[in-house]
Design an enzyme around this catalytic site. Structure first.
Site, short mmCIF file in Angstrom:
data_model
loop_
_atom_site.label_atom_id
_atom_site.label_comp_id
_atom_site.label_asym_id
_atom_site.label_seq_id
_atom_site.Cartn_x
_atom_site.Cartn_y
_atom_site.Cartn_z
N TYR A 165 -28.02 -63.50 -72.42
CA TYR A 165 -26.72 -63.97 -71.85
C TYR A 165 -26.54 -63.73 -70.26
O TYR A 165 -26.19 -64.72 -69.52
CB TYR A 165 -25.67 -63.11 -72.50
CG TYR A 165 -24.54 -63.09 -71.79
CD1 TYR A 165 -23.42 -64.28 -72.12
CD2 TYR A 165 -23.88 -61.97 -71.09
CE1 TYR A 165 -22.36 -64.43 -71.46
CE2 TYR A 165 -22.44 -62.27 -70.67
CZ TYR A 165 -21.88 -63.39 -70.65
OH TYR A 165 -20.49 -63.19 -70.24
N SER A 185 -20.52 -63.23 -64.72
CA SER A 185 -20.37 -61.75 -65.20
C SER A 185 -21.07 -60.72 -64.75
O SER A 185 -22.01 -60.97 -64.03
CB SER A 185 -21.09 -61.95 -66.77
OG SER A 185 -21.18 -60.94 -67.61
#
Length: 334
Positions: free
Chosen positions: A155, A130
Site C-alpha cells: 500500500y 498517505s
C-alpha cells in the site's frame, strides 16, 4: 459556480469533503466503484446524505476509475474544473492479502485520473497520498523533506509511486497538483476497518480488542473536519508554476503536504478515551506488531501551515467522543 470531480465520493473523506463543497454552493460530480472492501450499505448511506444536501448540484456515477474506457465514456459530457482524487484501495494489512487490488486501483487508477486531468486541462489536481510512505522512518516528526524510499507495505509503495507519477505529469504537462499525506483520519462516517471503529464496536459488544505491539504504539490521529479544511485550503490554492528552468530542473507545479494533527498520541490513551465514551471497559488482548505496520507516526505540518494557514484544532479528547456518539446513533444504540 465551481465544479469539482471527486473520486471515492462514497468514502469517508470523499463524502465529508463533498458535503462541505456542496454546503458552500459548489457543484460536485462523485465517482466510486462501491466495492465490498467494507460495508456497501455504509457507502450508500453516505451518498444518500450527499444527495439530500446537494440536490441537483450533486451527480453520482458508479464506476471503477481503473477502467479507462468506461471512465472516458462516463465523463464525456460532464464539465468540471478541478479533480480531487481520493479513491484508492485502502488498508496496509489488506495489501498483504490482496496485492493485485492495489496495483489496479492505486497505480492504474491514479494514472487514469492523471490522464483525465491532462486532457481536460483542469486547473488543479489534488490527490491522496498517505503517511505510510514514511515506512520505518525513525526521525520524528515526519517531514515532507524526508526520504521515503523504504516502504513497509505494498500500500505504501503504491502511494509513493503515485507521487512519482504526479511529479512526472507536473514536469511534462505543467499540470498543477497537490499531494496530501494523510495521518490516521477518524471521525463520524469513518471506515469500519480502522482501529477507532473496531475498538468502539467491540467494546460496546463486550468483545475483546486486539492491541498490537503490546500497546507500544503512537499515532497522529487527525479529526475529519481538520482534514477537510486542509483539503479545501489546498484545493483553492493551486501551486504556482513559473515555467522557468532552474538549476537541477524546472520549477514544477507540484506540492506535497503532510496533513495531520501534529500530535502523536499513545494508543493506550486513545483506548482509555474510547472506553470513557462508551461507558464500559475493554478486555485488552496484547499481541505482537503486525507485518507492514509501524510503531509511531507524527506529522510535521510546518509547510502547509506556512503556505496555507492550516491549523488543526481537534484533540482526541474532543474528536473521539464525537465519533462514538455518531457510531451509537448510526447503529441505533441507546
Amino acid at each position: 459556480m465551481t465544479e469539482h470531480l471527486i473520486t471515492g465520493a462514497a468514502g469517508f473523506i470523499g463524502m465529508t469533503l463533498a458535503l462541505q463543497l456542496l454546503e458552500r454552493g459548489d457543484r460536485v460530480i462523485g465517482i466510486d466503484s462501491l466495492n465490498d472492501y467494507y460495508s456497501v450499505q455504509l457507502k450508500k448511506d453516505r451518498l444518500a446524505r450527499l444527495q439530500d444536501i446537494g440536490g441537483d448540484r450533486f451527480t453520482f456515477i458508479q464506476i471503477d476509475f481503473s477502467d479507462m474506457a468506461e471512465l472516458d465514456k462516463s465523463l464525456k459530457h460532464l464539465q468540471f474544473d478541478r479533480i480531487i482524487h481520493l479513491g484508492a484501495q485502502a488498508g496496509v494489512r489488506y495489501s498483504i492479502e490482496n496485492p493485485h487490488a492495489y496495483v489496479q486501483s492505486n497505480l492504474v487508477g491514479h494514472l487514469n485520473m492523471l490522464e483525465v486531468a491532462r486532457h481536460r486541462g483542469v486547473s488543479h489536481f489534488v490527490y491522496a497520498s498517505s503517511s505510510s510512505v514514511y515506512g520505518g522512518n525513525t526521525q520524528l516528526p515526519f517531514s515532507v523533506s524526508d526520504r521515503v524510499d523504504h516502504p513497509l507495505s505494498l500500500y505504501a509503495a503504491t502511494k509513493k509511486a503515485d507521487e512519482l507519477m504526479s511529479e512526472t505529469y507536473a514536469h511534462l504537462y505543467r499540470l498543477p497538483q497537490t499531494g496530501l499525506r494523510f495521518f490516521t483520519v477518524y471521525g463520524p462516517w469513518g471506515r469500519p476497518d480502522m482501529a477507532m471503529w473496531i475498538f468502539t464496536r467491540k467494546i460496546l459488544a463486550g468483545e475483546p480488542i486486539e492491541v498490537f505491539n503490546h500497546g507500544n504504539m503512537r499515532r497522529d490521529f487527525t479529526y475529519i473536519d481538520d482534514i477537510v479544511s486542509g483539503i479545501i485550503a489546498c484545493l483553492d490554492n493551486p501551486p504556482p508554476d513559473d515555467g522557468l528552468v532552474k538549476a537541477g530542473g524546472s520549477q514544477k507545479p507540484h506540492r506535497l503536504y503532510n496533513i495531520g494533527n501534529h500530535r502523536s498520541e499513545e494508543l493506550m490513551r486513545l483506548i482509555d478515551i474510547i472506553e470513557q465514551s462508551c461507558g464500559q471497559k475493554a478486555d485488552r488482548q496484547f499481541l505482537p506488531m503486525q507485518p507492514g505496520d509501524v510503531p509511531e507516526t507524527f506529522a510535521d505540518i510546518d509547510a502547509i501551515q506556512s503556505d496555507l494557514g492550516y491549523a488543526p484544532t481537534t484533540s482526541i479528547d474532543v474528536g473521539v467522543p464525537k465519533f462514538v456518539d455518531w457510531y451509537k446513533s448510526y447503529h441505533g444504540i441507546g
